[in-house]
Design an enzyme around this catalytic site. Structure first.
Site, PDB file in Angstrom:
ATOM      1  N   LYS A 142      35.117 -40.057 -55.274  1.00 29.56           N
ATOM      2  CA  LYS A 142      35.326 -40.137 -53.834  1.00 29.56           C
ATOM      3  C   LYS A 142      34.053 -39.702 -53.106  1.00 29.56           C
ATOM      4  O   LYS A 142      33.255 -38.930 -53.632  1.00 29.56           O
ATOM      5  CB  LYS A 142      36.505 -39.270 -53.399  1.00 29.56           C
ATOM      6  CG  LYS A 142      36.290 -37.780 -53.541  1.00 29.56           C
ATOM      7  CD  LYS A 142      37.454 -36.999 -52.968  1.00 29.56           C
ATOM      8  CE  LYS A 142      37.282 -35.504 -53.154  1.00 29.56           C
ATOM      9  NZ  LYS A 142      36.146 -34.932 -52.407  1.00 29.56           N
ATOM     10  N   ASP A 188      41.139 -30.186 -53.049  1.00 27.33           N
ATOM     11  CA  ASP A 188      40.927 -31.622 -52.815  1.00 27.33           C
ATOM     12  C   ASP A 188      41.660 -32.519 -53.810  1.00 27.33           C
ATOM     13  O   ASP A 188      41.587 -33.750 -53.706  1.00 27.33           O
ATOM     14  CB  ASP A 188      39.437 -31.959 -52.812  1.00 27.33           C
ATOM     15  CG  ASP A 188      38.758 -31.646 -54.134  1.00 27.33           C
ATOM     16  OD1 ASP A 188      39.315 -30.855 -54.922  1.00 27.33           O
ATOM     17  OD2 ASP A 188      37.661 -32.179 -54.389  1.00 27.33           O
TER      18      ASP A 188
END
Length: 281
Positions: free
Chosen positions: A11, A138
């Site tokens: 990401k 996260d």
């Protein structure tokens, strides 16, 4: 036993603002996309009294025993959510560590998502959030790997369709400690992503944003600032920005040809730096 193959996508943060501080963590808001670069995970059930987790590939060195995947299975075992089922997991690491690409967190998210879909684990959304928070803040972002806007209140909004970019990712021959970078943050910004909408994923909006962690990272690692300046002159990128807490710098392009040509030019200048041309998904 059947062997399953999973792709664990990296990401990137197209924008990142630090809006405050909690007791242990900072409050952030961010615009996040997943990219084609991925780790490859194979997983199968085994007849054993313990899980077998192994890493290979160019970025498998120095992975701690207390890594995100080990943490995930320890939590699942402690909570008796696997009903004593054991697994062999092999992870080919193509995503560099300490890069701001969330490689380890996305490994844990990808595996947890697989276990839920295959009904090896039966838990609701609230339990998913509890488990992912125990691994890393996260990890929850990778359960559904779609374009994401994270607000400073902790709200997460996913978008199925948005503009894609060709990207050039470069990493110098060092990583950045997330803890070290965040510890240098002294000023906070006002939230601008509190009401997430699709327009925030458009180029016009993104051009006005920043990664607030760049100031700290560049002061601690001046090479990163020079690297960004060099990339800003590589085939006229739309914009160049560090992802996460670094050390990867990302240049964004509208077409593949410009991106690939920029990669060639970069490798001529920085032969020993990791460099990867990819695309957002």
């Amino acid at each position: 036993m059947k062997i399953y193959e999973l792709k664990s996508f990296a990401k990137i943060n197209l924008a990142l603002h630090v809006t405050g501080k909690l007791i242990r963590l900072h409050k952030i808001e961010s615009i996040i996309k997943f990219i084609q670069l991925h780790d490859l995970i194979t997983i199968k059930r085994i007849d054993s009294n313990k899980h077998k987790i192994s890493f290979s590939g160019i970025f498998s060195r120095n992975i701690k025993k207390d890594n995100t995947v080990d943490k995930l299975f320890k939590i699942l075992d402690d909570k008796k959510l696997l009903n004593n089922k054991k697994f062999e997991i092999k992870i080919q690491k193509n995503i560099p560590q300490e890069a701001g690409l969330g490689g380890g967190s996305m490994n844990a998210a990808t595996i947890l998502n697989f276990l839920i879909k295959k009904k090896f684990v039966k838990i609701n959304q609230k339990k998913i959030l509890q488990i992912t928070n125990l691994i890393g803040s996260d990890v929850i972002l990778g359960i559904v790997q779609k374009s994401t806007i994270l607000s400073s209140s902790g709200g997460i909004k996913k978008f199925l369709k948005s503009s894609n970019f060709y990207i050039l990712l470069v990493r110098p021959n060092f990583g950045c400690s997330t803890k070290k970078i965040y510890s240098g943050v002294k000023k906070f910004s006002k939230p601008v992503l509190s009401n997430p909408n699709k327009n925030m994923l458009n180029l016009r909006f993104l051009l006005k944003q920043e990664n607030a962690l760049e100031k700290v990272a560049f002061s601690k690692y001046p090479k990163l600032k020079k690297l960004k300046s060099f990339m800003e002159n590589l085939n006229q990128p739309l914009f160049v920005r560090m992802t996460g807490s670094g050390s990867v710098i990302v240049a964004y392009y509208q077409n593949n040809q410009d991106c690939e040509l920029a990669k060639v030019k970069f490798k001529r200048k920085f032969k020993n730096y990791w460099c990867n041309a990819s695309k957002t998904i």
